[in-house]
Design a protein around this motif. Structure first.
Motif, mmCIF file in Angstrom:
data_model
loop_
_atom_site.group_PDB
_atom_site.id
_atom_site.type_symbol
_atom_site.label_atom_id
_atom_site.label_comp_id
_atom_site.label_asym_id
_atom_site.label_seq_id
_atom_site.Cartn_x
_atom_site.Cartn_y
_atom_site.Cartn_z
ATOM 1 N N GLN A 277 18.106 -39.907 -15.278
ATOM 2 C CA GLN A 277 18.668 -41.254 -15.287
ATOM 3 C C GLN A 277 19.888 -41.329 -14.366
ATOM 4 N N LEU A 278 20.711 -40.285 -14.414
ATOM 5 C CA LEU A 278 21.897 -40.228 -13.556
ATOM 6 C C LEU A 278 21.498 -40.221 -12.087
ATOM 7 N N VAL A 279 20.553 -39.367 -11.725
ATOM 8 C CA VAL A 279 20.139 -39.258 -10.324
ATOM 9 C C VAL A 279 19.522 -40.560 -9.839
ATOM 10 N N ARG A 280 18.735 -41.210 -10.693
ATOM 11 C CA ARG A 280 18.152 -42.509 -10.311
ATOM 12 C C ARG A 280 19.248 -43.522 -10.011
ATOM 13 N N ARG B 170 29.349 -30.493 -9.976
ATOM 14 C CA ARG B 170 28.754 -31.258 -8.868
ATOM 15 C C ARG B 170 28.599 -32.730 -9.217
ATOM 16 N N VAL B 171 28.353 -33.024 -10.485
ATOM 17 C CA VAL B 171 28.309 -34.431 -10.899
ATOM 18 C C VAL B 171 29.697 -35.052 -10.747
ATOM 19 N N GLU B 172 30.733 -34.300 -11.099
ATOM 20 C CA GLU B 172 32.093 -34.792 -10.917
ATOM 21 C C GLU B 172 32.378 -35.072 -9.442
ATOM 22 N N GLN B 173 31.923 -34.174 -8.578
ATOM 23 C CA GLN B 173 32.131 -34.365 -7.138
ATOM 24 C C GLN B 173 31.344 -35.568 -6.628
ATOM 25 N N ALA B 174 30.117 -35.738 -7.111
ATOM 26 C CA ALA B 174 29.309 -36.885 -6.704
ATOM 27 C C ALA B 174 29.961 -38.187 -7.165
ATOM 28 N N ARG B 175 30.469 -38.173 -8.386
ATOM 29 C CA ARG B 175 31.169 -39.352 -8.916
ATOM 30 C C ARG B 175 32.375 -39.692 -8.039
ATOM 31 N N GLU C 265 20.924 -32.534 -7.439
ATOM 32 C CA GLU C 265 19.486 -32.340 -7.640
ATOM 33 C C GLU C 265 19.116 -30.859 -7.564
ATOM 34 N N GLN C 266 19.731 -30.125 -6.651
ATOM 35 C CA GLN C 266 19.403 -28.711 -6.476
ATOM 36 C C GLN C 266 19.767 -27.881 -7.704
ATOM 37 N N VAL C 267 20.990 -28.053 -8.183
ATOM 38 C CA VAL C 267 21.402 -27.239 -9.325
ATOM 39 C C VAL C 267 20.693 -27.693 -10.600
#
Length: 225
Positions: free
Chosen positions: A147-150, A46-51, A108-110
């Motif tokens: 830190q990533l989410v911020r 999901r971080v990859e998808q967000a990126r 955030e959910q996962v």
């Protein structure tokens, strides 16, 4: 550590549909566990998808700015065609903004589910040293994720200030397709350029933060390759 995309695609699509229909993230995560796809794997995916969505947003808003700049430089020709181009760019930007928001929420959910599970499982350790080590890893991973989410949220907060004037200009042009209206828009160009540049910088920082997080989540052996 990157989950095999073919494996995830085969497993995730039907399960994701089931999860969406049920509206229950916990059921979705539990089902994925049965297929050997753990919350840590889903978080990285999901971080990859967000990126990816942030990178696409950067490119889209730059494209929208180019369309707006071209319109304000209008000196004859097909004004309606240029207006439609700007309108389409606004729609694409709105869609990309929605995707950015959705993918941040998905991260955030996962992350919340992973860290809750990790915290609960600390009590299962019999070895005090292993528990301390795992607890430290949990703190470090949670801090990196926070830190990533911020960073992603900070970039996301700069999207609306760009969309607002674009919406106004498209609406204004809809009812005023003439050279005088276009001349009035030139006064807004500098402010929009400034907002887009600020957004692009924040999106680039969020993408870099996502890259670091993904590398840090890789096993040591794989990261060294």
């Amino acid at each position: 550590m990157t989950v095999n995309r073919f494996r995830l695609g085969v497993v995730v699509l039907p399960v994701l549909l089931m999860g969406l229909l049920s509206g229950c993230q916990s059921a979705y995560f539990a089902t994925m566990e049965k297929f050997g796809v753990h919350k840590r794997d889903i978080l990285v995916e999901r971080v990859e998808q967000a990126r990816e969505s942030q990178q696409q947003a950067k490119e889209q808003f730059q494209s929208a700015l180019e369309a707006f700049s071209a319109l304000t430089g209008f000196d004859g020709g097909e004004l309606e065609r240029r207006y439609k181009t700007l309108r389409d760019q606004l729609q694409a930007s709105e869609e990309q903004a929605a995707q950015v928001r959705e993918r941040i929420v998905a991260v955030e959910q996962v992350a919340a589910a992973l860290f809750d599970e990790w915290q609960e499982e600390l009590d299962q350790y019999k070895s005090a040293s292993l528990r301390r080590s795992s607890e430290q890893q949990l703190r470090d991973t949670r801090n990196r994720c926070d830190q990533l989410v911020r960073s992603m949220r900070r970039a996301e907060q700069h999207i609306e200030p760009v969309l607002e004037p674009l919406r106004d200009q498209v609406l204004y042009l809809k009812h005023n397709l003439n050279a005088r209206a276009v001349a009035a828009l030139r006064n807004e160009l500098e402010g929009i350029q400034t907002d887009v540049r600020r957004l692009v910088r924040e999106l680039e920082q969020a993408v870099d933060e996502a890259d670091r997080f993904i590398r840090q989540m890789e096993p040591a052996g794989q990261a060294a390759k």
